[in-house]
Design a protein around this motif. Structure first.
Motif, PDB file in Angstrom:
ATOM      1  N   TYR A 187      92.181  34.265  39.058  1.00 20.42           N
ATOM      2  CA  TYR A 187      91.286  34.882  40.023  1.00 20.42           C
ATOM      3  C   TYR A 187      90.664  33.864  40.981  1.00 20.42           C
ATOM      4  O   TYR A 187      90.257  32.777  40.567  1.00 20.42           O
ATOM      5  CB  TYR A 187      90.132  35.591  39.312  1.00 20.42           C
ATOM      6  N   LEU A 188      90.564  34.243  42.234  1.00 19.83           N
ATOM      7  CA  LEU A 188      89.619  33.643  43.156  1.00 19.83           C
ATOM      8  C   LEU A 188      88.271  34.270  42.823  1.00 19.83           C
ATOM      9  O   LEU A 188      88.175  35.497  42.679  1.00 19.83           O
ATOM     10  CB  LEU A 188      90.010  33.963  44.604  1.00 19.83           C
ATOM     11  N   ILE A 189      87.218  33.456  42.681  1.00 23.19           N
ATOM     12  CA  ILE A 189      85.904  33.989  42.340  1.00 23.19           C
ATOM     13  C   ILE A 189      84.889  33.505  43.374  1.00 23.19           C
ATOM     14  O   ILE A 189      84.775  32.317  43.643  1.00 23.19           O
ATOM     15  CB  ILE A 189      85.448  33.540  40.935  1.00 23.19           C
ATOM     16  N   ILE A 190      84.158  34.448  43.938  1.00 22.13           N
ATOM     17  CA  ILE A 190      83.059  34.140  44.845  1.00 22.13           C
ATOM     18  C   ILE A 190      81.804  34.772  44.258  1.00 22.13           C
ATOM     19  O   ILE A 190      81.801  35.968  43.938  1.00 22.13           O
ATOM     20  CB  ILE A 190      83.308  34.689  46.262  1.00 22.13           C
ATOM     21  N   SER A 191      80.755  33.983  44.082  1.00 25.57           N
ATOM     22  CA  SER A 191      79.577  34.485  43.390  1.00 25.57           C
ATOM     23  C   SER A 191      78.313  34.160  44.157  1.00 25.57           C
ATOM     24  O   SER A 191      78.308  33.306  45.059  1.00 25.57           O
ATOM     25  CB  SER A 191      79.492  33.871  41.987  1.00 25.57           C
ATOM     26  N   ALA A 192      77.226  34.828  43.787  1.00 24.06           N
ATOM     27  CA  ALA A 192      75.961  34.601  44.486  1.00 24.06           C
ATOM     28  C   ALA A 192      74.776  34.974  43.615  1.00 24.06           C
ATOM     29  O   ALA A 192      74.819  35.959  42.863  1.00 24.06           O
ATOM     30  CB  ALA A 192      75.921  35.404  45.781  1.00 24.06           C
ATOM     31  N   ILE A 193      73.733  34.183  43.727  1.00 26.86           N
ATOM     32  CA  ILE A 193      72.420  34.500  43.178  1.00 26.86           C
ATOM     33  C   ILE A 193      71.571  35.040  44.321  1.00 26.86           C
ATOM     34  O   ILE A 193      71.559  34.478  45.417  1.00 26.86           O
ATOM     35  CB  ILE A 193      71.760  33.255  42.556  1.00 26.86           C
ATOM     36  N   THR A 194      70.863  36.144  44.077  1.00 30.35           N
ATOM     37  CA  THR A 194      69.982  36.730  45.084  1.00 30.35           C
ATOM     38  C   THR A 194      68.573  36.832  44.527  1.00 30.35           C
ATOM     39  O   THR A 194      68.376  37.309  43.398  1.00 30.35           O
ATOM     40  CB  THR A 194      70.472  38.130  45.495  1.00 30.35           C
ATOM     41  N   LEU A 195      67.602  36.383  45.299  1.00 31.28           N
ATOM     42  CA  LEU A 195      66.204  36.451  44.901  1.00 31.28           C
ATOM     43  C   LEU A 195      65.329  36.257  46.125  1.00 31.28           C
ATOM     44  O   LEU A 195      65.791  35.807  47.168  1.00 31.28           O
ATOM     45  CB  LEU A 195      65.881  35.408  43.834  1.00 31.28           C
ATOM     46  N   GLU A 196      64.072  36.608  46.011  1.00 29.93           N
ATOM     47  CA  GLU A 196      63.162  36.432  47.133  1.00 29.93           C
ATOM     48  C   GLU A 196      62.684  34.989  47.197  1.00 29.93           C
ATOM     49  O   GLU A 196      62.618  34.292  46.177  1.00 29.93           O
ATOM     50  CB  GLU A 196      61.993  37.398  47.009  1.00 29.93           C
ATOM     51  N   SER A 197      62.337  34.550  48.395  1.00 25.79           N
ATOM     52  CA  SER A 197      61.968  33.147  48.591  1.00 25.79           C
ATOM     53  C   SER A 197      60.763  32.749  47.753  1.00 25.79           C
ATOM     54  O   SER A 197      60.657  31.611  47.292  1.00 25.79           O
ATOM     55  CB  SER A 197      61.685  32.883  50.074  1.00 25.79           C
ATOM     56  N   GLU A 198      59.846  33.697  47.505  1.00 24.47           N
ATOM     57  CA  GLU A 198      58.671  33.393  46.682  1.00 24.47           C
ATOM     58  C   GLU A 198      59.060  33.124  45.240  1.00 24.47           C
ATOM     59  O   GLU A 198      58.382  32.375  44.531  1.00 24.47           O
ATOM     60  CB  GLU A 198      57.665  34.552  46.741  1.00 24.47           C
ATOM     61  N   VAL A 199      60.143  33.746  44.789  1.00 22.84           N
ATOM     62  CA  VAL A 199      60.642  33.513  43.424  1.00 22.84           C
ATOM     63  C   VAL A 199      61.464  32.231  43.379  1.00 22.84           C
ATOM     64  O   VAL A 199      61.458  31.505  42.385  1.00 22.84           O
ATOM     65  CB  VAL A 199      61.489  34.716  42.949  1.00 22.84           C
ATOM     66  N   ALA A 200      62.148  31.941  44.478  1.00 27.13           N
ATOM     67  CA  ALA A 200      63.010  30.752  44.520  1.00 27.13           C
ATOM     68  C   ALA A 200      62.210  29.466  44.369  1.00 27.13           C
ATOM     69  O   ALA A 200      62.672  28.508  43.744  1.00 27.13           O
ATOM     70  CB  ALA A 200      63.795  30.730  45.837  1.00 27.13           C
ATOM     71  N   LYS A 201      61.014  29.430  44.911  1.00 24.79           N
ATOM     72  CA  LYS A 201      60.227  28.190  44.912  1.00 24.79           C
ATOM     73  C   LYS A 201      59.934  27.673  43.506  1.00 24.79           C
ATOM     74  O   LYS A 201      60.217  26.502  43.205  1.00 24.79           O
ATOM     75  CB  LYS A 201      58.930  28.391  45.693  1.00 24.79           C
ATOM     76  N   PRO A 202      59.375  28.486  42.589  1.00 26.18           N
ATOM     77  CA  PRO A 202      59.106  27.968  41.240  1.00 26.18           C
ATOM     78  C   PRO A 202      60.373  27.660  40.446  1.00 26.18           C
ATOM     79  O   PRO A 202      60.393  26.724  39.642  1.00 26.18           O
ATOM     80  CB  PRO A 202      58.285  29.079  40.571  1.00 26.18           C
ATOM     81  N   ILE A 203      61.441  28.441  40.673  1.00 27.82           N
ATOM     82  CA  ILE A 203      62.696  28.168  39.967  1.00 27.82           C
ATOM     83  C   ILE A 203      63.270  26.839  40.432  1.00 27.82           C
ATOM     84  O   ILE A 203      63.737  26.023  39.624  1.00 27.82           O
ATOM     85  CB  ILE A 203      63.712  29.304  40.191  1.00 27.82           C
ATOM     86  N   ARG A 204      63.229  26.599  41.731  1.00 26.60           N
ATOM     87  CA  ARG A 204      63.711  25.327  42.275  1.00 26.60           C
ATOM     88  C   ARG A 204      62.936  24.150  41.664  1.00 26.60           C
ATOM     89  O   ARG A 204      63.520  23.128  41.293  1.00 26.60           O
ATOM     90  CB  ARG A 204      63.565  25.337  43.798  1.00 26.60           C
ATOM     91  N   LYS A 205      61.652  24.311  41.538  1.00 28.42           N
ATOM     92  CA  LYS A 205      60.817  23.256  40.965  1.00 28.42           C
ATOM     93  C   LYS A 205      61.173  23.002  39.502  1.00 28.42           C
ATOM     94  O   LYS A 205      61.261  21.854  39.054  1.00 28.42           O
ATOM     95  CB  LYS A 205      59.337  23.639  41.091  1.00 28.42           C
ATOM     96  N   ARG A 206      61.420  24.076  38.756  1.00 31.39           N
ATOM     97  CA  ARG A 206      61.783  23.946  37.340  1.00 31.39           C
ATOM     98  C   ARG A 206      63.144  23.280  37.179  1.00 31.39           C
ATOM     99  O   ARG A 206      63.338  22.460  36.287  1.00 31.39           O
ATOM    100  CB  ARG A 206      61.799  25.344  36.695  1.00 31.39           C
ATOM    101  N   ILE A 207      64.101  23.643  38.025  1.00 35.18           N
ATOM    102  CA  ILE A 207      65.429  23.024  37.947  1.00 35.18           C
ATOM    103  C   ILE A 207      65.334  21.536  38.254  1.00 35.18           C
ATOM    104  O   ILE A 207      65.961  20.707  37.589  1.00 35.18           O
ATOM    105  CB  ILE A 207      66.417  23.720  38.897  1.00 35.18           C
ATOM    106  N   ASN A 208      64.538  21.192  39.252  1.00 35.25           N
ATOM    107  CA  ASN A 208      64.355  19.778  39.582  1.00 35.25           C
ATOM    108  C   ASN A 208      63.781  19.008  38.402  1.00 35.25           C
ATOM    109  O   ASN A 208      64.146  17.856  38.160  1.00 35.25           O
ATOM    110  CB  ASN A 208      63.443  19.638  40.805  1.00 35.25           C
ATOM    111  N   SER A 209      62.893  19.639  37.670  1.00 37.21           N
ATOM    112  CA  SER A 209      62.306  18.995  36.498  1.00 37.21           C
ATOM    113  C   SER A 209      63.349  18.796  35.403  1.00 37.21           C
ATOM    114  O   SER A 209      63.416  17.735  34.773  1.00 37.21           O
ATOM    115  CB  SER A 209      61.142  19.847  35.965  1.00 37.21           C
ATOM    116  N   LEU A 210      64.197  19.805  35.188  1.00 34.74           N
ATOM    117  CA  LEU A 210      65.236  19.716  34.163  1.00 34.74           C
ATOM    118  C   LEU A 210      66.288  18.669  34.517  1.00 34.74           C
ATOM    119  O   LEU A 210      66.732  17.906  33.656  1.00 34.74           O
ATOM    120  CB  LEU A 210      65.921  21.075  33.977  1.00 34.74           C
TER     121      LEU A 210
END
Length: 269
Positions: free
Chosen positions: A18-41
């Motif tokens: 398979y060719l696979i194309i994927s995406a995560i969708t979320l609001e920008s207000e939710v993206a900010k804390p997740i981005r910060k947590r990933i950076n920490s990990l």
């Protein structure tokens, strides 16, 4: 603003079924804390970024923590409805993937023999589905694909004597169709390619995509020096999906699922 972080894998038949194309969708207000947590990990990773190909036996724990972070937000439900199909309440973070069987791709008939043109059309198909699925009144979409080397001249659109190509043409065509069908102009604010090492949410998308590639294409497992580590993380991901009631099977494009794996047969919207 609603953010979409998109990535692709197995673009050539030699890389898997398979060719696979994927995406995560979320609001920008939710993206900010997740981005910060990933950076920490990822601060504890030797490569300083999450990338499925860089998973080793020494970083299994960090990759499991990344999966835990995904499900932490997945289990948080929204209190309002989104979508053009039939509005529904979704999770705080959602994941959709389009699977296209290479044997069924006929670029000679439909894409003038141009595989990259066919690829971009599949990309457009997924993005258009996501825009209709997750539209929220008054919000626009900011789409961030992983940096892709696409030549010029794909999906060429001549608009007011301006030639649009590549993702610019995808944005134009989706906006045009969305306004025609729903009376809402410029639903996509921008589509801007980005390097995954600089965007933590693209790294999260890449890891989930890598796990799905291993599950459905049996790629990067057998014979790999990192096989044991990848199988362990895949098993952990499957366990967390089962606990969340997520079915890891290929079905139709379900507008009501916050985690949806869709096998492409025809455009159904």
């Amino acid at each position: 603003m609603i953010n979409i972080y998109a990535d692709e894998t197995c673009t050539h038949p030699s890389q898997g079924k398979y060719l696979i194309i994927s995406a995560i969708t979320l609001e920008s207000e939710v993206a900010k804390p997740i981005r910060k947590r990933i950076n920490s990990l990822k601060a504890n990773l030797p490569q300083s970024e999450f990338h499925f190909t860089k998973l080793t036996k020494n970083t299994v724990h960090q990759y499991k923590q990344l999966i835990d972070l995904l499900f932490e937000y997945y289990h948080q439900k929204e209190s309002y409805k989104r979508g053009i199909f039939k509005p529904r309440a979704y999770r705080k973070i959602t994941f959709d993937a389009l699977f296209v069987e290479h044997q069924k791709i006929d670029n000679v008939t439909f894409n003038n023999g141009d595989a990259k043109l066919g690829f971009l059309r599949f990309y457009k198909t997924l993005l258009e589905f996501l825009v209709r699925k997750y539209y929220l009144q008054g919000q626009k979409f900011d789409i961030v694909p992983d940096d892709i080397n696409l030549k010029k001249g794909l999906l060429t659109v001549n608009e007011h004597e301006i030639q649009l190509e590549g993702f610019d043409s995808v944005k134009h065509l989706i906006n045009q169709d969305f306004e025609l069908k729903n009376g809402i102009p410029n639903v996509i604010h921008r589509i801007q390619k980005h390097q995954s090492h600089a965007e933590p949410l693209l790294q999260l998308t890449d890891v989930i995509l890598g796990l799905l590639k291993c599950k459905f294409n049996d790629s990067n497992l057998t014979g790999s020096k990192r096989e044991k580590a990848r199988r362990e993380v895949l098993s952990y991901f499957e366990q967390r999906c089962e606990e969340a009631g997520i079915k890891l099977d290929l079905g139709n494009m379900y507008p009501y699922r916050s985690f949806n794996l869709w096998e492409f047969n025809s455009v159904e919207f």
